[in-house]
Motif scaffolding. Structure first.
Motif, mmCIF file in Angstrom:
data_model
loop_
_atom_site.group_PDB
_atom_site.id
_atom_site.type_symbol
_atom_site.label_atom_id
_atom_site.label_comp_id
_atom_site.label_asym_id
_atom_site.label_seq_id
_atom_site.Cartn_x
_atom_site.Cartn_y
_atom_site.Cartn_z
ATOM 1 N N LYS A 85 0.864 -1.276 0.112
ATOM 2 C CA LYS A 85 -0.165 0.114 -0.040
ATOM 3 C C LYS A 85 1.002 1.228 0.003
ATOM 4 C CE LYS A 85 -4.174 -1.809 2.447
ATOM 5 N NZ LYS A 85 -4.545 -1.906 3.709
ATOM 6 N N GLY A 86 0.311 2.253 -0.600
ATOM 7 C CA GLY A 86 1.036 3.621 -0.354
ATOM 8 C C GLY A 86 2.011 3.832 -1.478
ATOM 9 N N GLU A 87 2.061 3.015 -2.552
ATOM 10 C CA GLU A 87 2.983 3.099 -3.584
ATOM 11 C C GLU A 87 2.538 3.584 -5.013
ATOM 12 O OE1 GLU A 87 6.290 -0.099 -2.167
ATOM 13 O OE2 GLU A 87 4.772 -0.731 -3.432
ATOM 14 N N SER A 88 1.406 4.466 -4.896
ATOM 15 C CA SER A 88 0.798 4.516 -6.306
ATOM 16 C C SER A 88 1.553 5.507 -7.267
ATOM 17 C CB SER A 88 -0.503 5.321 -6.034
ATOM 18 O OG SER A 88 -0.555 6.263 -4.854
ATOM 19 N N ALA A 89 2.588 6.361 -6.690
ATOM 20 C CA ALA A 89 3.342 6.887 -7.995
ATOM 21 C C ALA A 89 4.434 6.088 -8.333
ATOM 22 C CB ALA A 89 4.173 8.172 -6.854
ATOM 23 N N HIS B 48 8.458 0.311 5.071
ATOM 24 C CA HIS B 48 7.770 -0.396 4.082
ATOM 25 C C HIS B 48 8.032 -1.704 4.250
ATOM 26 C CE1 HIS B 48 6.189 0.342 0.412
ATOM 27 N NE2 HIS B 48 6.604 -0.621 0.011
ATOM 28 N N ASN B 49 9.616 -2.036 4.196
ATOM 29 C CA ASN B 49 9.974 -3.330 4.381
ATOM 30 C C ASN B 49 9.144 -4.020 5.505
ATOM 31 O OD1 ASN B 49 11.570 -3.599 2.247
ATOM 32 N ND2 ASN B 49 13.542 -3.100 3.275
ATOM 33 N N LEU B 50 9.198 -3.338 6.609
ATOM 34 C CA LEU B 50 8.481 -4.049 7.795
ATOM 35 C C LEU B 50 7.067 -4.222 7.653
ATOM 36 C CD1 LEU B 50 9.107 -4.604 11.124
ATOM 37 C CD2 LEU B 50 8.120 -2.167 11.414
ATOM 38 N N LYS B 51 6.593 -3.448 6.971
ATOM 39 C CA LYS B 51 5.363 -3.577 6.621
ATOM 40 C C LYS B 51 4.949 -4.910 5.762
ATOM 41 C CE LYS B 51 3.395 -0.655 3.412
ATOM 42 N NZ LYS B 51 2.896 0.480 2.867
ATOM 43 N N HIS B 67 2.488 0.281 8.299
ATOM 44 C CA HIS B 67 1.939 1.197 7.117
ATOM 45 C C HIS B 67 1.907 2.734 7.629
ATOM 46 C CE1 HIS B 67 -0.368 2.794 3.718
ATOM 47 N NE2 HIS B 67 -1.337 2.734 4.423
ATOM 48 N N ARG B 68 1.036 2.853 8.868
ATOM 49 C CA ARG B 68 0.809 4.208 9.441
ATOM 50 C C ARG B 68 2.130 4.917 9.700
ATOM 51 N NH1 ARG B 68 -3.609 1.619 9.994
ATOM 52 N NH2 ARG B 68 -5.449 2.591 10.072
ATOM 53 N N ILE B 69 3.210 4.098 10.212
ATOM 54 C CA ILE B 69 4.316 4.836 10.690
ATOM 55 C C ILE B 69 5.038 5.475 9.131
ATOM 56 C CG2 ILE B 69 6.854 4.509 11.228
ATOM 57 C CD1 ILE B 69 5.804 2.172 13.433
ATOM 58 N N GLU B 70 4.840 4.391 8.193
ATOM 59 C CA GLU B 70 5.347 5.030 6.755
ATOM 60 C C GLU B 70 4.598 6.213 6.299
ATOM 61 O OE1 GLU B 70 4.744 2.158 3.967
ATOM 62 O OE2 GLU B 70 5.758 3.167 2.211
ATOM 63 N N GLU B 71 3.135 6.276 6.690
ATOM 64 C CA GLU B 71 2.541 7.511 6.053
ATOM 65 C C GLU B 71 2.956 8.840 6.966
ATOM 66 O OE1 GLU B 71 -1.820 7.461 5.183
ATOM 67 O OE2 GLU B 71 -1.692 5.408 6.115
ATOM 68 N N GLY B 147 -8.332 -3.893 -7.531
ATOM 69 C CA GLY B 147 -7.255 -4.062 -6.675
ATOM 70 C C GLY B 147 -6.766 -2.607 -6.010
ATOM 71 N N GLU B 148 -5.709 -2.642 -5.509
ATOM 72 C CA GLU B 148 -5.060 -1.735 -4.836
ATOM 73 C C GLU B 148 -4.703 -0.465 -5.795
ATOM 74 O OE1 GLU B 148 -4.150 -1.372 -1.426
ATOM 75 O OE2 GLU B 148 -3.333 0.638 -1.710
ATOM 76 N N TYR B 149 -3.872 -1.096 -6.907
ATOM 77 C CA TYR B 149 -3.472 -0.248 -7.839
ATOM 78 C C TYR B 149 -3.969 -0.116 -9.338
ATOM 79 C CZ TYR B 149 0.015 0.550 -4.338
ATOM 80 O OH TYR B 149 0.734 0.739 -3.340
#
Lengths: 122, 681
Positions: A85-89, B48-51, B67-71, B147-149
């Protein structure tokens, strides 16, 4: 002959999961821990399919994919991007670079197997 | 899948712990330099790797937290969140909570209550707008579940001028099981179109058996007529193709310079030790082979060259093997950075931490064993060494204090130093305290270095000015004991108002020691050189009997208890009488003893091999080593011998009622023994 799959990831846990799962399904597995090593491995062993992590040190998945798809010798090898998640770019650039498809972590093993099956050449 | 899951979880627990340690270190760096883009990129990638790892290991909640930490970190990067202390505190607390959760998991816990708190803490930082952004994702055009992307993918398809089509078709009526047929059809379709999604989803096409309708969302530049023809050729019935109108895509820039990473492999410690054992065997085998008389007297130059080469390679291999156990002190220093930060905040002190020699390597077990002493020294420095900002300002110093952690090689040792620029040790307080404890006499002159060294005496830890009394009941005496247990030593230097430096002088590795090889009858023993004070060939008259039984040696007016190694280890033919052999004076825990031996043979570096737990007399041995001729030499445990000599005289063969070593004036006629060598280091 067993189809060979190159797994490119810098997360040990993900490598372990993908490698074990796919090896149990009879695939021949090779592993590279960053994009630069992946390109070397492709040069050497010409895998049938590549699972490519998107965010990696050295050479990231997007650039690796771009180079693979720019080279006539490797452009036909299916590249499945492994994303989170969070990699759209980055994913957008990966599609622009010509990746064939993507999977999202946490990877569902059924999805992984079904995607691989549809992209592997007969 | 159970085995795979367990194995994956095992890998994650190890890797996850590493990632969290990295996060900690990176956060510290970022806090020091909030605009450092390389650090931020590393943080993003590490979170990100941790996630990714957590998700793969089936630990969804940890993945969510990561994920939240990454955000949060991404917001710091974009500048949409200010990098203030609230944010850092929350991030540090989150890393701590996740570390605790991993420990819980390692112990087999099923519930991870701390993880939810991380999620909540991060959500508080992120505010509410994030939820809305995520919620809009899942809905796709024309009923497809995306899906996600997939939105991103559709956007790129459009950029590339492809038409987005919705294709609906039915499998041939003759096909009893349409699933394999559909898979094959999708395979073929992929040659002409990029498939974004299908209904039912490709992962699970089973519902097709009941619905017999397959919908495909795909991008293509083939015209719909071409596509239709291809599908019908593949056996599809009732093909319907329609253009789809969607808009998708997101915007945020994402680029990161990638730091260079060294290639490395993770190996279990037991494997390294197994390898080291085998190398040890090889060294012995090689050494024995070279000493076989038939081989030793070979005259062929070529044979000797080859043998020489085998010897060299074996030694190199041994060196390389020992290096496998070495780890850089960086990890330890990073952990200290965190301790300093937290303590400084707690005490309202401003402290800059400088580390040097992060790449210096130490044996892994040395690092483990100096961790507690390091924490103690760092706490001391922060709690007592460093003044409050106002005190510093009043003393004409900068408000921000500095603690330096340094590691470097010196001689055959490694020095790990903890230095602060605080107020320095209070010599008067030490003197007063030591006087009260009877460690020094009132008014006695004492060298400054000796005075300072008193801080390592037990009991001297009650003065708040001198050592840490708060906390965990570990005094500087424990620091010294830990370090000395590794054949290391500690030293202290201090200048009033300028600061204090404490050095731990550590052996490069616990696996090799410098030894003095001594002969006793036909046996050879190794005495660690670190413990040797001097070697003496005593005159008969310097050897005295105390209470008619125990032999003592008069050394410059002090009586030294004597222990014959030959008698201790029951070696036949060895010297029992000090005046006929040599006495090696050794210093163990707080006390000296003279060891009677036949001869001193050599100074030798030896690789220690464990001989298991010490039973009976074996407790006076700390290990064994292979000598260059392939034979085994036993390593004398000096501490055990001195302790037994002091406390439990009966345990030693030379038992005496009163092993008193205080000067006994007049007991000896000729107090000056001849000195043969001086091995004092």
């Amino acid at each position: 002959m067993a189809k060979s799959i190159l797994i490119v990831d810098d997360t040990e846990t993900v490598l372990m999961f993908e490698r074990t799962l796919l090896r149990n399904r009879g695939f021949e597995i090779r592993v590279a821990r960053n994009g630069a090593l992946a390109l070397q491995e492709v040069e050497k062993s010409r895998p049938d399919l590549i699972l490519l992590d998107i965010m990696m040190p050295e050479l990231d998945g997007v650039e690796t994919c771009r180079r693979l798809k720019a080279d006539p010798a490797t452009r036909d090898i299916p590249v499945l991007m492994v994303t989170t998640k969070g990699e759209s770019a980055m994913v957008e650039r990966a599609f622009q670079a010509g990746c064939n498809d993507y999977l999202t972590k946490p990877i569902d093993h059924l999805e992984l197997l079904s995607k691989i099956q549809t992209y592997l050449p007969r | 899948m159970g085995d795979v899951d367990d194995a994956v979880l095992g890998v994650f627990l190890r890797e996850g712990a590493e990632k969290l340690a990295d996060l900690n270190a990176l956060l510290l760096r970022l806090e020091a330099q909030p605009r450092d883009h390389v650090v931020i990129s590393d943080l993003v990638r590490t979170a990100h790797n941790l996630k990714g790892g957590a998700g793969t290991a089936g630990l969804g909640p940890i993945a969510d937290a990561a994920h939240r930490i990454e955000e949060v970190v991404l917001r710091l990067r974009d500048g949409t969140m200010a990098a203030d202390s609230t944010v850092f505190d929350a991030l540090f607390a989150s890393v701590d909570a996740l570390e605790a959760s991993l420990s819980d998991l390692t112990r087999g816990a099923a519930e991870l209550p701390q993880v939810q708190r991380v999620v909540q803490a991060m959500d508080r930082l992120l505010g509410d707008d994030r939820k809305a952004a995520i919620a809009s994702d899942a809905r796709g055009p024309a009923g497809f579940v995306l899906g996600e992307y997939d939105h991103v993918r559709i956007k790129v398809l459009r950029q590339r001028g492809k038409c987005l089509l919705r294709v609906e078709l039915s499998p041939p009526a003759t096909e009893a099981d349409p699933v394999p047929w559909a898979r094959e059809l999708l395979r073929r379709l992929r040659r002409q179109a990029e498939i974004v999604a299908t209904l039912p989803a490709e992962v699970d096409l089973e519902p097709l058996g009941a619905t017999r309708r397959l919908a495909v969302l795909c991008g293509t530049d083939s015209g719909s007529a071409v596509l239709e023809a291809a599908l019908i050729a593949a056996g599809a019935e009732q093909v319907a193709i329609a253009a789809v109108d969607t808009q998708g895509g997101t915007d945020d820039t994402d680029r990161a310079p990638r730091p260079r990473a060294k290639g490395s492999v993770k190996i279990e410690l037991s494997r390294v030790d197994g390898l080291l054992d085998m190398i040890g065997e090889l060294v012995i085998a090689q050494s024995m082979a070279a000493n076989v008389p038939e081989i030793a007297c070979l005259s062929s130059r070529r044979a000797r060259q080859c043998l020489g080469q085998v010897t060299r390679i074996t030694r190199d291999l041994q060196d390389a093997g020992l290096r496998l156990r070495m780890v850089p002190v960086r990890g330890l220093f990073q952990a200290m950075a965190r301790t300093v930060r937290d303590l400084a905040r707690k005490h309202g002190k401003e402290i800059r931490l400088i580390t040097s020699g992060d790449d210096v390597e130490l044996d892994r077990s040395v690092v483990e064993r100096i961790t507690d002493p390091m924490v103690h020294l760092v706490r001391n420095a922060v709690d007592h060494g460093i003044e409050t900002p106002s005190e510093r300002a009043a003393g004409g110093k900068g408000q921000a204090a500095t603690i330096t952690l340094a590691a470097y090689h010196q001689g055959g040792s490694i020095i790990v130093e903890v230095k602060d620029d605080g107020r320095g040790l209070d010599r008067d307080a030490i003197r007063a305290k030591a006087g009260a404890l009877g460690l020094i006499r009132d008014g006695a002159t004492i060298r400054d270095a000796d005075l300072l060294n008193l801080i390592f005496e037990s009991g001297l830890s009650t003065s708040a000015e001198v050592t840490d009394t708060s906390g965990r009941g570990v005094g500087l005496d424990i620091v010294r004991r830990n370090v000395e247990a590794m054949r290391g030593r500690v030293s202290v230097a201090s200048v009033a108002t300028r600061g204090t430096s404490i050095k731990m002088v550590l052996p490069l590795t616990l696996a090799i020691i410098d030894g003095m090889l001594v002969g006793c009858g036909a046996e050879r023993y190794i005495i660690p050189t670190m413990a040797v004070v001097e070697s003496i060939r005593p005159l008969p008259e310097a050897v005295v009997s105390v209470a008619g039984r125990r032999e003592m040696l008069n050394v410059r007016g002090s009586l030294l208890p004597l222990v014959s190694l030959s008698q201790l280890f029951q070696v036949e033919g060895g010297t029992l009488d000090a005046s006929r052999g040599l006495v090696v004076v050794v210093e163990g825990i707080g006390r000296s003893v003279g060891l009677i031996v036949d001869s001193v043979l050599a100074q030798q570096q030896v690789v220690i091999k464990s001989i298991g737990s010490g039973l009976g007399r074996a407790k006076y041995l700390s290990g064994a080593a292979i000598l260059p001729d392939g034979k085994v030499g036993l390593i004398v445990n000096v501490d055990e011998i001195t302790v037994a000599s002091a406390q439990d005289a009966a345990a030693l063969p030379d038992a005496a009622q009163s092993p008193d070593a205080t000067p006994a004036a007049g007991a000896v006629s000729n107090p000056e023994p001849r000195e043969v060598t001086n091995e004092q280091r």
